[in-house]
Design an enzyme around this catalytic site. Structure first.
Site, PDB file in Angstrom:
ATOM      1  N   ARG A 152      -3.770   1.634  11.314  1.00 39.20           N
ATOM      2  CA  ARG A 152      -3.476   2.462  10.151  1.00 39.20           C
ATOM      3  C   ARG A 152      -4.740   2.601   9.327  1.00 39.20           C
ATOM      4  O   ARG A 152      -5.560   1.673   9.247  1.00 39.20           O
ATOM      5  CB  ARG A 152      -2.377   1.836   9.296  1.00 39.20           C
ATOM      6  CG  ARG A 152      -1.009   1.877   9.930  1.00 39.20           C
ATOM      7  CD  ARG A 152      -0.490   3.287  10.099  1.00 39.20           C
ATOM      8  NE  ARG A 152      -0.040   3.864   8.829  1.00 39.20           N
ATOM      9  CZ  ARG A 152       0.288   5.138   8.680  1.00 39.20           C
ATOM     10  NH1 ARG A 152       0.177   5.983   9.684  1.00 39.20           N
ATOM     11  NH2 ARG A 152       0.710   5.578   7.496  1.00 39.20           N
TER      12      ARG A 152
ATOM     13  N   TYR B 136      -3.934  -9.256  10.954  1.00 41.05           N
ATOM     14  CA  TYR B 136      -4.121  -9.076   9.519  1.00 41.05           C
ATOM     15  C   TYR B 136      -4.811 -10.296   8.926  1.00 41.05           C
ATOM     16  O   TYR B 136      -4.419 -11.436   9.174  1.00 41.05           O
ATOM     17  CB  TYR B 136      -2.776  -8.859   8.811  1.00 41.05           C
ATOM     18  CG  TYR B 136      -2.937  -8.712   7.319  1.00 41.05           C
ATOM     19  CD1 TYR B 136      -3.241  -7.474   6.768  1.00 41.05           C
ATOM     20  CD2 TYR B 136      -2.841  -9.812   6.481  1.00 41.05           C
ATOM     21  CE1 TYR B 136      -3.431  -7.328   5.402  1.00 41.05           C
ATOM     22  CE2 TYR B 136      -3.023  -9.675   5.109  1.00 41.05           C
ATOM     23  CZ  TYR B 136      -3.315  -8.442   4.579  1.00 41.05           C
ATOM     24  OH  TYR B 136      -3.518  -8.309   3.237  1.00 41.05           O
TER      25      TYR B 136
ATOM     26  N   ARG C 136       5.832 -11.380   4.650  1.00 38.20           N
ATOM     27  CA  ARG C 136       4.709 -11.671   3.755  1.00 38.20           C
ATOM     28  C   ARG C 136       5.035 -11.350   2.300  1.00 38.20           C
ATOM     29  O   ARG C 136       4.275 -11.654   1.414  1.00 38.20           O
ATOM     30  CB  ARG C 136       3.471 -10.859   4.171  1.00 38.20           C
ATOM     31  CG  ARG C 136       2.864 -11.278   5.482  1.00 38.20           C
ATOM     32  CD  ARG C 136       1.440 -10.740   5.645  1.00 38.20           C
ATOM     33  NE  ARG C 136       1.378  -9.292   5.541  1.00 38.20           N
ATOM     34  CZ  ARG C 136       0.866  -8.639   4.503  1.00 38.20           C
ATOM     35  NH1 ARG C 136       0.390  -9.297   3.465  1.00 38.20           N
ATOM     36  NH2 ARG C 136       0.825  -7.317   4.485  1.00 38.20           N
TER      37      ARG C 136
ATOM     38  N   ARG D  71      11.576 -14.562  -5.437  1.00 37.14           N
ATOM     39  CA  ARG D  71      11.905 -15.822  -6.105  1.00 37.14           C
ATOM     40  C   ARG D  71      12.922 -15.604  -7.217  1.00 37.14           C
ATOM     41  O   ARG D  71      13.054 -14.498  -7.748  1.00 37.14           O
ATOM     42  CB  ARG D  71      10.638 -16.473  -6.652  1.00 37.14           C
ATOM     43  CG  ARG D  71       9.848 -15.621  -7.629  1.00 37.14           C
ATOM     44  CD  ARG D  71       8.569 -16.336  -8.048  1.00 37.14           C
ATOM     45  NE  ARG D  71       7.583 -16.308  -6.996  1.00 37.14           N
ATOM     46  CZ  ARG D  71       6.492 -15.537  -7.028  1.00 37.14           C
ATOM     47  NH1 ARG D  71       6.272 -14.751  -8.057  1.00 37.14           N
ATOM     48  NH2 ARG D  71       5.625 -15.571  -6.046  1.00 37.14           N
TER      49      ARG D  71
ATOM     50  N   ASP E  51      -6.248 -11.510   4.967  1.00 36.73           N
ATOM     51  CA  ASP E  51      -6.632 -11.238   3.590  1.00 36.73           C
ATOM     52  C   ASP E  51      -8.024 -11.837   3.375  1.00 36.73           C
ATOM     53  O   ASP E  51      -8.654 -12.339   4.312  1.00 36.73           O
ATOM     54  CB  ASP E  51      -5.598 -11.778   2.596  1.00 36.73           C
ATOM     55  CG  ASP E  51      -5.418 -13.287   2.660  1.00 36.73           C
ATOM     56  OD1 ASP E  51      -6.358 -13.999   3.076  1.00 36.73           O
ATOM     57  OD2 ASP E  51      -4.328 -13.781   2.278  1.00 36.73           O
TER      58      ASP E  51
ATOM     59  N   ARG F 245       0.118   3.531  -3.709  1.00 38.98           N
ATOM     60  CA  ARG F 245      -0.305   2.740  -4.866  1.00 38.98           C
ATOM     61  C   ARG F 245      -1.219   3.558  -5.767  1.00 38.98           C
ATOM     62  O   ARG F 245      -1.953   4.436  -5.301  1.00 38.98           O
ATOM     63  CB  ARG F 245      -1.054   1.465  -4.436  1.00 38.98           C
ATOM     64  CG  ARG F 245      -0.244   0.526  -3.590  1.00 38.98           C
ATOM     65  CD  ARG F 245      -0.826  -0.873  -3.578  1.00 38.98           C
ATOM     66  NE  ARG F 245      -2.130  -0.945  -2.917  1.00 38.98           N
ATOM     67  CZ  ARG F 245      -2.835  -2.063  -2.781  1.00 38.98           C
ATOM     68  NH1 ARG F 245      -2.376  -3.192  -3.272  1.00 38.98           N
ATOM     69  NH2 ARG F 245      -3.996  -2.060  -2.168  1.00 38.98           N
TER      70      ARG F 245
ATOM     71  N   GLU G  15      -3.882   5.750  -3.437  1.00 43.27           N
ATOM     72  CA  GLU G  15      -4.041   5.217  -2.079  1.00 43.27           C
ATOM     73  C   GLU G  15      -3.041   5.899  -1.141  1.00 43.27           C
ATOM     74  O   GLU G  15      -1.835   5.754  -1.297  1.00 43.27           O
ATOM     75  CB  GLU G  15      -3.808   3.707  -2.108  1.00 43.27           C
ATOM     76  CG  GLU G  15      -4.074   2.985  -0.812  1.00 43.27           C
ATOM     77  CD  GLU G  15      -3.983   1.473  -0.986  1.00 43.27           C
ATOM     78  OE1 GLU G  15      -3.250   0.846  -0.209  1.00 43.27           O
ATOM     79  OE2 GLU G  15      -4.629   0.935  -1.916  1.00 43.27           O
TER      80      GLU G  15
END
Length: 367
Positions: free
Chosen positions: A248, A347, A171, A175, A349, A279, A299
């Site tokens: 988690r 998962y 995921r 690039r 989003d 984070r 986090e």
């Protein structure tokens, strides 16, 4: 006759979308939630004039015009582009992995130079990657893995990378352009005024009860409605009769600081092993805030202990096999719709959660 047509368990995106669509069709809906607020993990709270994402950074992003237009009916969205950075022991790197990252790592300038280094490093992996570590190295080489993937990932999942399935790392974008746009997707942004007003609009024609747990007295709430739309943990729904799935969790520390700009970017990933959090989020940057103070959030990932919120399913082979057994029970369950990250043990989003709920809407009501 029961008082409600639908009982929606959970007021996050999946539940709110279904509740909105059902009430739009004249159905009577009761929405219940274990927490003391609506919106699930997408909930925002205003602190010092800043819309704080209390459960981590949420940026709506999608390549689907249908999902974007659907979300846009409830709010105006700004032009925030997610361009996080990584901090590895004080060294700063751009994310996602791109030419800015490679130039900082190796002092090179061109895609060919970067590809030559990466190809040499990733050649140490022979055959199909068997775990996350091998998958990461086969994609990005050893330098990027050691500095920008390993520490962060092991903190996030609480397991060595060699024990994690390879698909998790797929995921993460990579690039060979000087482009710090993390999502590289057509539609992305953050709603003006935060997310909570969106849920207030979605649920304004529903009855809502907070601070109640459906699984503590399922029959009581079932007696109120003809059907249940369930977004909670699938194993909890069945009282863990086949065993407990693993999840988690996350813990957040929020702090108001007397400065107008703490880190210069919305999200910094701490990729070293010694920093205990993964984070650090500075919320004002999501809406280009100019307030005199700022709010930051640290986090901390943790194992789900049954008391905290479950955030991520652990889709390793053992847990996936157990989920498949629960899925057999789900298929036999009457008058109950299972939807969402916890109910389907996968998962999602934000855009995927909206899409998943709209799929169930179409099944239930047609176009």
């Amino acid at each position: 006759m029961k008082k409600y047509d639908y009982l929606i368990v959970g007021s996050g995106l999946c539940g709110a979308v279904f509740a909105y669509e059902a009430t739009k069709r004249g159905k009577r809906c009761l929405v219940i939630d274990r927490r003391d607020h609506i919106g699930g993990n997408v909930y925002t709270k205003e602190i010092e004039g800043i819309n704080v994402h209390l459960y981590g950074a949420h940026i709506i992003h999608t390549g689907s015009k249908k999902v974007w237009d659907y979300f846009h009916q409830f709010t105006d969205v700004n032009h925030f582009v997610n361009s996080p950075i990584a901090n590895y022991n004080g060294e700063i790197y751009n994310l996602p992995f791109n030419m800015n990252t490679f130039s900082r790592l190796w002092g090179i300038r061109t895609p060919d130079e970067a590809k030559a280094i990466i190809n040499k490093q990733r050649s140490v992996i022979k055959g199909e990657p068997k775990n996350l570590e091998e998958q990461a190295i086969s994609m990005a080489g050893t330098d990027i893995y050691e500095k920008l993937i390993k520490g962060y990932t092991e903190k996030q999942w609480g397991r060595p990378c060699r024990e994690l399935p390879s698909f998790i790392i797929k995921r993460i974008p990579m690039r060979f352009t000087y482009d710090n746009n993390y999502f590289d997707i057509r539609y992305q942004g953050v709603p003006y005024g935060g997310y909570t007003p969106i849920f207030e609009k979605m649920l304004q024609d529903c009855d809502v009860i907070l601070n109640v747990d459906f699984n503590e007295d399922q029959q009581k709430y079932r007696d109120m409605a003809d059907k249940v739309f369930y977004t909670g943990m699938v194993d909890a729904y069945f009282d863990y009769q086949l065993g407990k799935l693993q999840y988690r969790s996350l813990r957040f520390e929020h702090e108001v600081l007397d400065t107008d700009n703490y880190q210069g970017v919305a999200v910094v990933n701490y990729t070293d092993a010694k920093t205990p959090y993964t984070r650090l989020i500075e919320h004002k940057h999501f809406e280009f805030g100019t307030q005199e103070k700022t709010v930051i959030s640290r986090e901390y990932p943790s194992e789900w202990d049954g008391k905290t919120e479950a955030y991520y399913p652990i889709n390793d082979e053992e847990n996936q096999n157990l989920y498949e057994k629960y899925a057999e029970l789900v298929a036999k369950e009457e008058n109950t719709i299972f939807c969402g990250r916890l109910a389907q043990y996968r998962y999602y989003d934000m855009s995927q959660a909206i899409e998943a709920s709209l799929v169930e809407v179409e099944k239930e009501f047609g176009n």
